[in-house]
Design a protein around this motif. Structure first.
Motif, PDB file in Angstrom:
ATOM      1  N   PHE A  55       3.880   7.477  -9.603  1.00 35.00           N
ATOM      2  CA  PHE A  55       2.557   6.875  -9.463  1.00 35.00           C
ATOM      3  C   PHE A  55       2.465   5.588 -10.296  1.00 35.00           C
ATOM      4  O   PHE A  55       3.148   5.454 -11.311  1.00 35.00           O
ATOM      5  N   PRO A  56       1.574   4.677  -9.896  1.00 40.48           N
ATOM      6  CA  PRO A  56       1.390   3.454 -10.697  1.00 40.48           C
ATOM      7  C   PRO A  56       1.007   3.825 -12.133  1.00 40.48           C
ATOM      8  O   PRO A  56       0.186   4.730 -12.340  1.00 40.48           O
ATOM      9  N   THR A  57       1.615   3.163 -13.098  1.00 41.39           N
ATOM     10  CA  THR A  57       1.327   3.500 -14.497  1.00 41.39           C
ATOM     11  C   THR A  57      -0.053   2.976 -14.883  1.00 41.39           C
ATOM     12  O   THR A  57      -0.772   3.601 -15.643  1.00 41.39           O
ATOM     13  N   LYS A  58      -0.406   1.814 -14.360  1.00 42.59           N
ATOM     14  CA  LYS A  58      -1.756   1.294 -14.564  1.00 42.59           C
ATOM     15  C   LYS A  58      -2.572   1.774 -13.361  1.00 42.59           C
ATOM     16  O   LYS A  58      -2.214   1.473 -12.215  1.00 42.59           O
ATOM     17  N   PRO A  59      -3.638   2.544 -13.606  1.00 41.07           N
ATOM     18  CA  PRO A  59      -4.370   3.109 -12.464  1.00 41.07           C
ATOM     19  C   PRO A  59      -4.807   2.030 -11.475  1.00 41.07           C
ATOM     20  O   PRO A  59      -5.237   0.951 -11.882  1.00 41.07           O
ATOM     21  N   VAL A  60      -4.660   2.318 -10.199  1.00 40.20           N
ATOM     22  CA  VAL A  60      -5.129   1.394  -9.161  1.00 40.20           C
ATOM     23  C   VAL A  60      -6.214   2.097  -8.356  1.00 40.20           C
ATOM     24  O   VAL A  60      -6.308   3.322  -8.363  1.00 40.20           O
ATOM     25  N   ASP A 106       0.877  -1.177   0.000  1.00 38.44           N
ATOM     26  CA  ASP A 106       0.000   0.000   0.000  1.00 38.44           C
ATOM     27  C   ASP A 106       0.914   1.227   0.000  1.00 38.44           C
ATOM     28  O   ASP A 106       1.860   1.312   0.788  1.00 38.44           O
ATOM     29  N   ARG A 107       0.622   2.176  -0.876  1.00 37.63           N
ATOM     30  CA  ARG A 107       1.509   3.342  -0.992  1.00 37.63           C
ATOM     31  C   ARG A 107       1.447   4.253   0.230  1.00 37.63           C
ATOM     32  O   ARG A 107       2.362   5.057   0.453  1.00 37.63           O
ATOM     33  N   GLY A 108       0.398   4.111   1.034  1.00 40.24           N
ATOM     34  CA  GLY A 108       0.372   4.847   2.295  1.00 40.24           C
ATOM     35  C   GLY A 108       1.464   4.323   3.205  1.00 40.24           C
ATOM     36  O   GLY A 108       2.213   5.088   3.824  1.00 40.24           O
ATOM     37  N   TYR A 109       1.589   3.016   3.245  1.00 39.89           N
ATOM     38  CA  TYR A 109       2.597   2.352   4.079  1.00 39.89           C
ATOM     39  C   TYR A 109       4.003   2.569   3.526  1.00 39.89           C
ATOM     40  O   TYR A 109       4.949   2.780   4.283  1.00 39.89           O
ATOM     41  N   VAL A 154      -2.525   0.169  -3.949  1.00 35.99           N
ATOM     42  CA  VAL A 154      -1.489  -0.853  -3.836  1.00 35.99           C
ATOM     43  C   VAL A 154      -0.821  -1.034  -5.194  1.00 35.99           C
ATOM     44  O   VAL A 154      -1.500  -1.188  -6.206  1.00 35.99           O
ATOM     45  N   ALA A 155       0.503  -0.962  -5.215  1.00 36.85           N
ATOM     46  CA  ALA A 155       1.247  -1.140  -6.468  1.00 36.85           C
ATOM     47  C   ALA A 155       2.673  -1.554  -6.138  1.00 36.85           C
ATOM     48  O   ALA A 155       3.179  -1.206  -5.067  1.00 36.85           O
ATOM     49  N   SER A 161      -3.672  14.280  -6.718  1.00 32.08           N
ATOM     50  CA  SER A 161      -4.216  13.566  -7.888  1.00 32.08           C
ATOM     51  C   SER A 161      -4.661  12.150  -7.533  1.00 32.08           C
ATOM     52  O   SER A 161      -4.457  11.210  -8.299  1.00 32.08           O
ATOM     53  N   ILE A 162      -5.248  12.012  -6.358  1.00 36.23           N
ATOM     54  CA  ILE A 162      -5.883  10.742  -5.993  1.00 36.23           C
ATOM     55  C   ILE A 162      -7.388  10.955  -6.162  1.00 36.23           C
ATOM     56  O   ILE A 162      -7.926  11.938  -5.638  1.00 36.23           O
ATOM     57  N   PRO A 163      -8.076  10.091  -6.908  1.00 34.57           N
ATOM     58  CA  PRO A 163      -9.519  10.297  -7.063  1.00 34.57           C
ATOM     59  C   PRO A 163     -10.266  10.024  -5.761  1.00 34.57           C
ATOM     60  O   PRO A 163      -9.797   9.236  -4.936  1.00 34.57           O
ATOM     61  N   MET A 164     -11.440  10.662  -5.594  1.00 37.44           N
ATOM     62  CA  MET A 164     -12.303  10.301  -4.461  1.00 37.44           C
ATOM     63  C   MET A 164     -12.626   8.819  -4.636  1.00 37.44           C
ATOM     64  O   MET A 164     -13.001   8.391  -5.722  1.00 37.44           O
TER      65      MET A 164
END
Ligand code: PMP
Length: 287
Positions: free
Chosen positions: A104-109, A23-26, A97-98, A61-64
């Motif tokens: 940023f992840p190239t394939k949207p997560v 998880d990118r937060g972690y 998660v990526a 640039s994180i979507p809701m």
């Protein structure tokens, strides 16, 4: 029923609530959060917190993760399931998660969503208010400790994304005085007009790269001149060569800075020589 948490679409017992290790937060602190006070089971001062959440997400640039209405329902369901009337509800939204990579992840997560609810002793809070509290002062240093290899990497991740969007491989941070500090995940070097190597000194607020340190030994052993002093982006463009160092990139020649060509626009002989000398030394130091 005990405490329950909401994790990515499911309510789970609090003790078993987990997020993925990538998880990118972690991994990067690439996440935002909000906390609402609960008065009689209701989200207090609600609008302001939703508005700030939307703003924080939008800035990154994180979507809701879902509509505000849906999110409100989920938050209220979490509060209800925890049977909390007076307390706090915590919401965290990470980019998702990526596989670990600063940009940023190239394939949207899908953004990852975690909600926890905690009861609060309102009477104790009132008693504390009646007593008053003390404070201490501390230097404003958020975040002035780039020497620590912490996972608080959000600025680095945003910088790396900026580089990627510009078709570059790395971003160099430039300080208030206009000097390069280091890269988002590497140290920065030039071979100046006199043929001397230059990299930022470690009194600056930078990570003491291990590759940087070992390369300094390699450079001295090779009889080359090196100065641990800062350079500007203009000096890098005017330099004979530039390169970056790190465990991931080893010694990687840099041929352009902000689209301006460095040297003759090709990897230089010093950087290429140092790359092979470094690899040799790193292998000798391998266990
Ligand atoms: N600076 C930063 C901000 C980094 O993330 C890294 C990579 N870990 C480096 C410098 C280079 O350090 P090292 O040579 O130890 O990999």
């Amino acid at each position: 029923m005990g405490r329950v948490a909401y994790v990515n679409g499911a309510f789970v017992p609090h003790a078993n609530a987990t997020v993925h290790i990538e998880d990118r937060g972690y991994q990067f602190a690439d996440a935002v959060y909000e906390v609402w006070a609960l008065f009689d089971g209701k989200l207090a001062d609600a609008e302001g917190h939703f508005a700030r959440l939307e703003r924080s997400l939008s800035e990154l640039s994180i979507p809701m993760p879902m509509s505000r209405a849906a999110l409100t329902l989920v938050l209220k369901a979490a509060v209800r399931r925890n049977r909390v009337r007076e307390g706090l509800v915590y919401l965290q939204v990470s980019r998702g998660v990526a596989t670990r990579d600063h940009a940023f992840p190239t394939k949207p997560v899908r953004p990852a969503v975690v909600i926890t609810v905690k009861g609060f002793d309102r009477a104790a809070s009132e008693a504390k208010a009646a007593r008053g509290v003390g404070v201490v002062t501390t230097p404003e240093n958020r975040w002035g400790r780039c020497d620590i290899k912490t996972v608080g990497l959000l600025p680095n991740a945003l910088a790396k994304q900026k580089a990627r969007e510009a078709g570059a491989a790395e971003a160099w941070f430039v300080d208030d005085l206009g000097f390069v500090t280091e890269g988002a995940s590497s140290n920065a070097w030039i071979v100046d007009a006199n043929g001397s190597l230059r990299t930022r000194d470690t009194n600056a607020n930078i990570l003491r790269g291990i590759t940087r340190d070992t390369l300094l030994d390699v450079i001295r052993d090779a009889g080359l001149t090196v100065n641990e002093r800062p350079f500007t982006p203009d000096e890098a463009v005017a330099a004979k060569e530039a390169f970056i160092t790190g465990a991931g990139t080893l010694v990687q020649p840099v041929i352009a800075v902000d689209g301006r060509v460095v040297g003759d626009g090709a990897p230089g002989p010093v950087a290429m020589r140092l790359r092979s000398l470094y690899i040799e030394r790193a292998k000798a130091l391998a266990i």
